[in-house]
Design a protein around this motif. Sequence first.
Motif, PDB file in Angstrom:
ATOM      1  N   MET A  98      -7.511   5.806  -2.591  1.00 12.31           N
ATOM      2  CA  MET A  98      -8.240   5.187  -3.700  1.00 12.31           C
ATOM      3  C   MET A  98      -7.273   4.415  -4.587  1.00 12.31           C
ATOM      4  O   MET A  98      -6.177   4.875  -4.880  1.00 12.31           O
ATOM      5  CB  MET A  98      -8.936   6.273  -4.521  1.00 12.31           C
ATOM      6  CG  MET A  98      -9.849   5.723  -5.589  1.00 12.31           C
ATOM      7  SD  MET A  98     -10.580   7.058  -6.558  1.00 12.31           S
ATOM      8  CE  MET A  98     -11.916   6.186  -7.325  1.00 12.31           C
ATOM      9  N   ASP A  99      -7.682   3.243  -5.005  1.00 11.05           N
ATOM     10  CA  ASP A  99      -6.847   2.425  -5.877  1.00 11.05           C
ATOM     11  C   ASP A  99      -6.870   2.978  -7.304  1.00 11.05           C
ATOM     12  O   ASP A  99      -7.507   3.996  -7.568  1.00 11.05           O
ATOM     13  CB  ASP A  99      -7.365   0.991  -5.853  1.00 11.05           C
ATOM     14  CG  ASP A  99      -6.249   0.013  -6.166  1.00 11.05           C
ATOM     15  OD1 ASP A  99      -5.163   0.451  -6.564  1.00 11.05           O
ATOM     16  OD2 ASP A  99      -6.471  -1.189  -6.014  1.00 11.05           O
TER      17      ASP A  99
ATOM     18  N   GLU B 242      -5.155   6.813  -7.854  1.00 14.13           N
ATOM     19  CA  GLU B 242      -3.824   7.256  -7.468  1.00 14.13           C
ATOM     20  C   GLU B 242      -2.754   6.520  -8.270  1.00 14.13           C
ATOM     21  O   GLU B 242      -2.764   5.297  -8.341  1.00 14.13           O
ATOM     22  CB  GLU B 242      -3.604   6.997  -5.966  1.00 14.13           C
ATOM     23  CG  GLU B 242      -4.590   7.743  -5.084  1.00 14.13           C
ATOM     24  CD  GLU B 242      -4.256   7.636  -3.606  1.00 14.13           C
ATOM     25  OE1 GLU B 242      -3.477   6.733  -3.228  1.00 14.13           O
ATOM     26  OE2 GLU B 242      -4.759   8.471  -2.831  1.00 14.13           O
TER      27      GLU B 242
ATOM     28  N   ASP C 121       0.986   5.901  -8.044  1.00 14.95           N
ATOM     29  CA  ASP C 121       2.150   6.056  -7.171  1.00 14.95           C
ATOM     30  C   ASP C 121       3.049   4.833  -7.307  1.00 14.95           C
ATOM     31  O   ASP C 121       2.862   4.000  -8.206  1.00 14.95           O
ATOM     32  CB  ASP C 121       1.712   6.299  -5.720  1.00 14.95           C
ATOM     33  CG  ASP C 121       0.987   5.110  -5.105  1.00 14.95           C
ATOM     34  OD1 ASP C 121       0.863   4.056  -5.777  1.00 14.95           O
ATOM     35  OD2 ASP C 121       0.552   5.225  -3.953  1.00 14.95           O
TER      36      ASP C 121
ATOM     37  N   THR D 189       0.961   1.581  -7.464  1.00 22.01           N
ATOM     38  CA  THR D 189       0.035   1.290  -8.567  1.00 22.01           C
ATOM     39  C   THR D 189       0.638   1.533  -9.947  1.00 22.01           C
ATOM     40  O   THR D 189       0.115   1.011 -10.945  1.00 22.01           O
ATOM     41  CB  THR D 189      -1.228   2.178  -8.448  1.00 22.01           C
ATOM     42  OG1 THR D 189      -0.827   3.558  -8.513  1.00 22.01           O
ATOM     43  CG2 THR D 189      -1.969   1.928  -7.144  1.00 22.01           C
TER      44      THR D 189
ATOM     45  N   ASP E 235      -6.409  11.281  -8.796  1.00 16.26           N
ATOM     46  CA  ASP E 235      -6.370  12.011  -7.519  1.00 16.26           C
ATOM     47  C   ASP E 235      -4.956  12.350  -7.093  1.00 16.26           C
ATOM     48  O   ASP E 235      -4.728  13.310  -6.358  1.00 16.26           O
ATOM     49  CB  ASP E 235      -6.986  11.157  -6.397  1.00 16.26           C
ATOM     50  CG  ASP E 235      -8.426  10.810  -6.670  1.00 16.26           C
ATOM     51  OD1 ASP E 235      -9.148  11.710  -7.111  1.00 16.26           O
ATOM     52  OD2 ASP E 235      -8.814   9.650  -6.454  1.00 16.26           O
ATOM     53  N   PHE E 236      -4.019  11.510  -7.519  1.00 11.82           N
ATOM     54  CA  PHE E 236      -2.648  11.658  -7.016  1.00 11.82           C
ATOM     55  C   PHE E 236      -1.686  11.122  -8.061  1.00 11.82           C
ATOM     56  O   PHE E 236      -1.907  10.062  -8.660  1.00 11.82           O
ATOM     57  CB  PHE E 236      -2.488  10.864  -5.708  1.00 11.82           C
ATOM     58  CG  PHE E 236      -1.124  10.974  -5.091  1.00 11.82           C
ATOM     59  CD1 PHE E 236      -0.816  12.032  -4.239  1.00 11.82           C
ATOM     60  CD2 PHE E 236      -0.149  10.036  -5.366  1.00 11.82           C
ATOM     61  CE1 PHE E 236       0.450  12.133  -3.678  1.00 11.82           C
ATOM     62  CE2 PHE E 236       1.113  10.131  -4.803  1.00 11.82           C
ATOM     63  CZ  PHE E 236       1.410  11.183  -3.966  1.00 11.82           C
ATOM     64  N   LEU E 237      -0.615  11.866  -8.301  1.00 17.10           N
ATOM     65  CA  LEU E 237       0.434  11.430  -9.244  1.00 17.10           C
ATOM     66  C   LEU E 237       1.776  11.793  -8.639  1.00 17.10           C
ATOM     67  O   LEU E 237       1.984  12.934  -8.220  1.00 17.10           O
ATOM     68  CB  LEU E 237       0.258  12.158 -10.586  1.00 17.10           C
ATOM     69  CG  LEU E 237       1.367  11.928 -11.621  1.00 17.10           C
ATOM     70  CD1 LEU E 237       1.273  10.536 -12.226  1.00 17.10           C
ATOM     71  CD2 LEU E 237       1.291  12.981 -12.732  1.00 17.10           C
TER      72      LEU E 237
ATOM     73  N   VAL F 191       3.753   3.161   1.339  1.00 18.60           N
ATOM     74  CA  VAL F 191       3.972   4.582   1.059  1.00 18.60           C
ATOM     75  C   VAL F 191       2.656   5.346   1.155  1.00 18.60           C
ATOM     76  O   VAL F 191       2.602   6.462   1.674  1.00 18.60           O
ATOM     77  CB  VAL F 191       4.620   4.769  -0.335  1.00 18.60           C
ATOM     78  CG1 VAL F 191       4.678   6.241  -0.701  1.00 18.60           C
ATOM     79  CG2 VAL F 191       6.022   4.169  -0.345  1.00 18.60           C
ATOM     80  N   ARG F 192       1.598   4.731   0.701  1.00 16.87           N
ATOM     81  CA  ARG F 192       0.289   5.382   0.791  1.00 16.87           C
ATOM     82  C   ARG F 192      -0.101   5.616   2.251  1.00 16.87           C
ATOM     83  O   ARG F 192      -0.627   6.675   2.612  1.00 16.87           O
ATOM     84  CB  ARG F 192      -0.770   4.520   0.101  1.00 16.87           C
ATOM     85  CG  ARG F 192      -2.139   5.157   0.090  1.00 16.87           C
ATOM     86  CD  ARG F 192      -3.141   4.321  -0.635  1.00 16.87           C
ATOM     87  NE  ARG F 192      -2.754   4.104  -2.027  1.00 16.87           N
ATOM     88  CZ  ARG F 192      -3.460   3.358  -2.876  1.00 16.87           C
ATOM     89  NH1 ARG F 192      -4.541   2.749  -2.477  1.00 16.87           N
ATOM     90  NH2 ARG F 192      -3.066   3.221  -4.127  1.00 16.87           N
TER      91      ARG F 192
ATOM     92  N   ARG G 196       1.749   8.563   3.536  1.00 12.31           N
ATOM     93  CA  ARG G 196       1.147   9.816   3.036  1.00 12.31           C
ATOM     94  C   ARG G 196      -0.078  10.190   3.848  1.00 12.31           C
ATOM     95  O   ARG G 196      -0.272  11.352   4.217  1.00 12.31           O
ATOM     96  CB  ARG G 196       0.724   9.646   1.566  1.00 12.31           C
ATOM     97  CG  ARG G 196       1.820   9.603   0.568  1.00 12.31           C
ATOM     98  CD  ARG G 196       1.303   9.949  -0.830  1.00 12.31           C
ATOM     99  NE  ARG G 196       0.178   9.178  -1.285  1.00 12.31           N
ATOM    100  CZ  ARG G 196       0.251   8.101  -2.068  1.00 12.31           C
ATOM    101  NH1 ARG G 196       1.428   7.669  -2.467  1.00 12.31           N
ATOM    102  NH2 ARG G 196      -0.824   7.467  -2.464  1.00 12.31           N
TER     103      ARG G 196
ATOM    104  N   ARG H 191       1.382  16.004   1.195  1.00 12.02           N
ATOM    105  CA  ARG H 191       1.077  14.636   0.792  1.00 12.02           C
ATOM    106  C   ARG H 191       2.021  14.154  -0.303  1.00 12.02           C
ATOM    107  O   ARG H 191       2.582  13.053  -0.242  1.00 12.02           O
ATOM    108  CB  ARG H 191      -0.385  14.623   0.308  1.00 12.02           C
ATOM    109  CG  ARG H 191      -0.949  13.317  -0.138  1.00 12.02           C
ATOM    110  CD  ARG H 191      -2.349  13.597  -0.666  1.00 12.02           C
ATOM    111  NE  ARG H 191      -3.021  12.425  -1.173  1.00 12.02           N
ATOM    112  CZ  ARG H 191      -3.890  12.451  -2.178  1.00 12.02           C
ATOM    113  NH1 ARG H 191      -4.174  13.604  -2.770  1.00 12.02           N
ATOM    114  NH2 ARG H 191      -4.482  11.363  -2.583  1.00 12.02           N
ATOM    115  N   LEU H 192       2.220  15.000  -1.306  1.00 11.08           N
ATOM    116  CA  LEU H 192       3.068  14.604  -2.427  1.00 11.08           C
ATOM    117  C   LEU H 192       4.537  14.541  -2.021  1.00 11.08           C
ATOM    118  O   LEU H 192       5.249  13.592  -2.361  1.00 11.08           O
ATOM    119  CB  LEU H 192       2.877  15.576  -3.599  1.00 11.08           C
ATOM    120  CG  LEU H 192       3.699  15.300  -4.856  1.00 11.08           C
ATOM    121  CD1 LEU H 192       3.483  13.874  -5.360  1.00 11.08           C
ATOM    122  CD2 LEU H 192       3.341  16.301  -5.948  1.00 11.08           C
TER     123      LEU H 192
ATOM    124  N   GLU I  73       6.860  11.314  -2.120  1.00  9.45           N
ATOM    125  CA  GLU I  73       8.088  11.242  -2.924  1.00  9.45           C
ATOM    126  C   GLU I  73       9.267  10.770  -2.081  1.00  9.45           C
ATOM    127  O   GLU I  73      10.056   9.923  -2.508  1.00  9.45           O
ATOM    128  CB  GLU I  73       8.421  12.611  -3.528  1.00  9.45           C
ATOM    129  CG  GLU I  73       7.475  13.086  -4.610  1.00  9.45           C
ATOM    130  CD  GLU I  73       7.609  12.289  -5.907  1.00  9.45           C
ATOM    131  OE1 GLU I  73       8.516  11.455  -6.014  1.00  9.45           O
ATOM    132  OE2 GLU I  73       6.765  12.505  -6.796  1.00  9.45           O
TER     133      GLU I  73
ATOM    134  N   SER J  97       8.764   7.086  -1.310  1.00  6.80           N
ATOM    135  CA  SER J  97       8.944   6.251  -2.509  1.00  6.80           C
ATOM    136  C   SER J  97      10.424   6.080  -2.813  1.00  6.80           C
ATOM    137  O   SER J  97      10.893   4.980  -3.128  1.00  6.80           O
ATOM    138  CB  SER J  97       8.263   6.890  -3.724  1.00  6.80           C
ATOM    139  OG  SER J  97       6.878   6.948  -3.542  1.00  6.80           O
TER     140      SER J  97
END
Lengths: 116, 143
Positions: free
Chosen positions: A1-2, A21, A23, A26, A53-55, B15-16, B19, B40-41, B45, B48
């Motif tokens: 998801m953007d 998200e 990351d 983004t 959703d994601f960090l 990167v997405r 993941r 996933r994280l 990382e 990235s």
Amino acid sequence: MDLKLDHHQDDRLTIVEVEGEIDVYTAPRLRELLIDLVNKGNFHLLVNMEKVDFLDSTGLGVLVGGLKRVRAHDGSLELVCTQERILKIFRITGLTKVFGIYASVDEAKEAHGRDK
Amino acid sequence: MATVELTFSALPAHVRTARLVATAIARRTGVEESLLDEVRLAVGEACSRAVEAHRVHCPGEPIRIELRDDSGRFEVTVSDLAPSDEHEQDHPVDLGTLSDSFTQGFGIAVIAGLADDVEVVPSPKGMRIRMSWPASANGQAPA
């Protein structure tokens, strides 16, 4: 998801709504928004992360950068977050001691009002 | 042992994708659902960090990920070709020393906090981050 970003004013607080998200791809958009808000004189920011959703650490870096900018103007940057998977990242990095983290926008507003 | 290898150019958008691939393979390998967010994280990382390092040192070179199931472990290795002198974050947070591009040390700190088993090997020719999680013994997700 953007990443979806929005913001609105609530009394002295500027509430930033973040969805999706955050990351390395983004996070620059969030950075630009925070810089823009500070440049326009908004020094008390509340970032609502309930729909994030994601960090990753890139996103953490953007939030830290925002905090440094508002503190330069005696401002604040606080967060709303109850998601365990997001909170875990703040705990691992020790940033729970750096940010005020609240369970809801109302709770944050109440705390902010007390601190005025 | 089954291995999936992925190489991608040093662009944040990829990167997405990395993941998503890692999470899909972890699930298929039998990593518990409760650990998939950590996979996933941590993979994000590592990728990235590699992308940022390549963009500084060698933007034309690809980043490589190997994902394998190995005797009840799901193992991911992210390798880059950027010279590294990074160190793991092992001191308390001092806001004054942080910038909004502080991902390098914190990225590895996050990985160390998430992965069950982590090995970080920096070298002048690049960094290799290997991490693993428990998976089902036969490398298959429960039916």
